[in-house]
Design an enzyme around this catalytic site. Structure first.
Site, PDB file in Angstrom:
ATOM      1  N   LYS A   1      33.656  38.432  40.334  1.00  0.00           N
ATOM      2  CA  LYS A   1      33.356  37.068  39.892  1.00  0.00           C
ATOM      3  C   LYS A   1      32.066  36.536  40.518  1.00  0.00           C
ATOM      4  O   LYS A   1      31.326  35.784  39.866  1.00  0.00           O
ATOM      5  CB  LYS A   1      34.536  36.144  40.191  1.00  0.00           C
ATOM      6  CG  LYS A   1      35.787  36.442  39.354  1.00  0.00           C
ATOM      7  CD  LYS A   1      35.513  36.390  37.855  1.00  0.00           C
ATOM      8  CE  LYS A   1      36.771  36.242  37.015  1.00  0.00           C
ATOM      9  NZ  LYS A   1      36.488  36.351  35.583  1.00  0.00           N
TER      10      LYS A   1
ATOM     11  N   ASP B   1      41.618  41.646  22.440  1.00  0.00           N
ATOM     12  CA  ASP B   1      42.569  41.857  23.543  1.00  0.00           C
ATOM     13  C   ASP B   1      42.924  43.347  23.580  1.00  0.00           C
ATOM     14  O   ASP B   1      42.624  44.082  22.639  1.00  0.00           O
ATOM     15  CB  ASP B   1      43.830  41.001  23.366  1.00  0.00           C
ATOM     16  CG  ASP B   1      44.429  40.587  24.707  1.00  0.00           C
ATOM     17  OD1 ASP B   1      44.208  39.452  25.149  1.00  0.00           O
ATOM     18  OD2 ASP B   1      45.086  41.448  25.350  1.00  0.00           O
TER      19      ASP B   1
ATOM     20  N   THR C   1      48.423  29.930  33.900  1.00  0.00           N
ATOM     21  CA  THR C   1      48.514  31.052  32.955  1.00  0.00           C
ATOM     22  C   THR C   1      49.351  32.144  33.628  1.00  0.00           C
ATOM     23  O   THR C   1      49.756  31.995  34.775  1.00  0.00           O
ATOM     24  CB  THR C   1      47.133  31.663  32.656  1.00  0.00           C
ATOM     25  OG1 THR C   1      46.628  32.240  33.864  1.00  0.00           O
ATOM     26  CG2 THR C   1      46.141  30.637  32.119  1.00  0.00           C
TER      27      THR C   1
ATOM     28  N   TYR D   1      38.227  41.317  42.948  1.00  0.00           N
ATOM     29  CA  TYR D   1      38.089  40.178  42.026  1.00  0.00           C
ATOM     30  C   TYR D   1      36.971  39.241  42.486  1.00  0.00           C
ATOM     31  O   TYR D   1      36.145  38.794  41.675  1.00  0.00           O
ATOM     32  CB  TYR D   1      39.434  39.452  41.974  1.00  0.00           C
ATOM     33  CG  TYR D   1      39.530  38.312  41.001  1.00  0.00           C
ATOM     34  CD1 TYR D   1      39.586  38.545  39.628  1.00  0.00           C
ATOM     35  CD2 TYR D   1      39.600  36.998  41.453  1.00  0.00           C
ATOM     36  CE1 TYR D   1      39.704  37.484  38.737  1.00  0.00           C
ATOM     37  CE2 TYR D   1      39.727  35.936  40.572  1.00  0.00           C
ATOM     38  CZ  TYR D   1      39.775  36.192  39.210  1.00  0.00           C
ATOM     39  OH  TYR D   1      39.895  35.143  38.332  1.00  0.00           O
TER      40      TYR D   1
END
Ligand SMILES: NC(=O)c1ccc[n+]([C@@H]2O[C@H](COP(=O)([O-])OP(=O)(O)OC[C@H]3O[C@@H](n4cnc5c(N)ncnc54)[C@H](O)[C@@H]3O)[C@@H](O)[C@H]2O)c1
Length: 305
Positions: free
Chosen positions: A162, A39, A192, A158
């Site tokens: 993707k 991370d 999330t 994005y």
């Protein structure tokens, strides 16, 4: 029921300090794999290692922002130094910088492309080199998104990243097939930090945090649930049970698992000697243009009040 045993295997999971990545790292470790937790946030990475270790698993933290060759090399080297090998890579690290096209800056675009698309490319390349050297196959588990499969308002960067990741999964499944390395893109949906900002799901995310069960229309209809719901797919794809599965885009979330189609021609028309703009204008609406494709992620179907 086949048993999923990853004992002796080593995995790298990028962006696994929190959210889906953390659930993937836990699930891999619970099935016997040793895990490099990665991370950019050192505190969550260390906490993730602690929680995996306390649960009886084996994990180490490597804090580095994915997106460069140096970061990818560090992650693969760490797996080899700590665990002697690399068998599984999950390219999960990601960020959002949502804006409509006409307001999106170069920085918004570059940050998302660097983390998701270049991060996936550089990590997968480093992993493929190592796995080919080992000569025992492996699993590359890439992370796509409904936005990449369908397009999504406000997500130029994005959706591009993707969609590119799904395209790379198809390409690499061909290139790495002979080495016994499977490559799949998973398409998760879960509550999330990333999805909490979606207004339609916000009240349910809150309910989930309070330990309340999600209604069926979300878990089954929308395929929406917890990160842990998505995590089952990762040990499965890393296991012997999934050796024949490669080049696929697989949706997971809530109570649902789904196979996405790949783009393919769905209709065709022919003009002897080729088309002109005029013959296209004449024939298109009644031939290949008769049923144009829809775009976008379908809006959630809430039950009637
Ligand atoms: N949550 C969903 O419903 C959903 C849907 C489709 C796809 N995804 C994808 O799943 C992945 C995880 O999403 P999430 O919802 O768990 O997000 P999250 O924001 O909860 O977690 C992402 C993690 O990645 C880390 N990270 C960010 N940039 C990094 C970098 N350069 N290097 C290393 N780590 C980095 C963050 O610090 C964070 O811990 C992302 O690729 C996301 O696009 C999520």
């Amino acid at each position: 029921m086949p048993s999923i045993d990853l004992t002796g295997k080593a995995a790298v999971v990028t962006g696994s300090g929190r959210g889906l990545g953390l659930a993937y790292a836990h699930a891999l470790a619970a099935h016997g794999a040793s895990v490099v937790v990665n991370d950019i946030d050192e505190a969550v990475a260390e906490q993730a290692v602690k929680s995996i270790t306390e649960a009886g698993g084996r994990a180490v933290a490597e804090v580095v922002p994915v997106g460069t060759t140096e970061a990818a090399d560090r992650l693969v080297s760490r797996a080899v130094e700590e665990f002697g090998r690399l068998d599984v890579l999950v390219t999960n690290a990601g960020i959002l910088r949502d804006r409509v096209l006409w307001k999106m800056t170069d920085d918004d675009f570059d940050a998302v492309i660097t983390t998701h698309l270049k991060g996936t490319f550089t990590c997968a390349r480093a992993a493929a080199v190592r796995m080919r050297e080992q000569g025992e196959g492996g699993s590359l588990i890439l992370v796509g998104s409904p936005a990449g499969q369908r397009g999504n308002f406000g997500q130029t960067n994005y959706a591009a990243a993707k969609a590119g990741i799904a395209a790379m999964a198809r390409t690499w499944s061909m290139e790495l097939g002979r080495a016994g390395i499977t490559v799949n893109a998973i398409v998760p949906v879960a509550a999330t930090a990333m999805t909490e900002t979606i207004p339609a799901f916000a009240p349910y995310a809150e309910a989930m945090r309070n330990g309340e069960p999600l209604p069926d229309f979300l878990r089954k209809g929308e395929g929406f649930g917890t990160p842990e719901d998505c995590a089952a797919l990762v040990p499965f794809l890393a296991s012997e049970a999934a050796r024949g599965i490669t080049g696929q885009a697989i949706g997971i979330g809530g109570d649902k698992v789904a196979l996405w189609s790949h783009p393919q021609e769905i209709s065709a028309a022919y003009a002897d000697g080729g088309w002109t703009p005029e013959t296209l204008a004449d024939a298109f609406p009644t031939s290949v243009g008769a049923e144009l494709q829809t775009v976008g992620i379908p809006a959630p179907k809430f039950p009637e009040a």
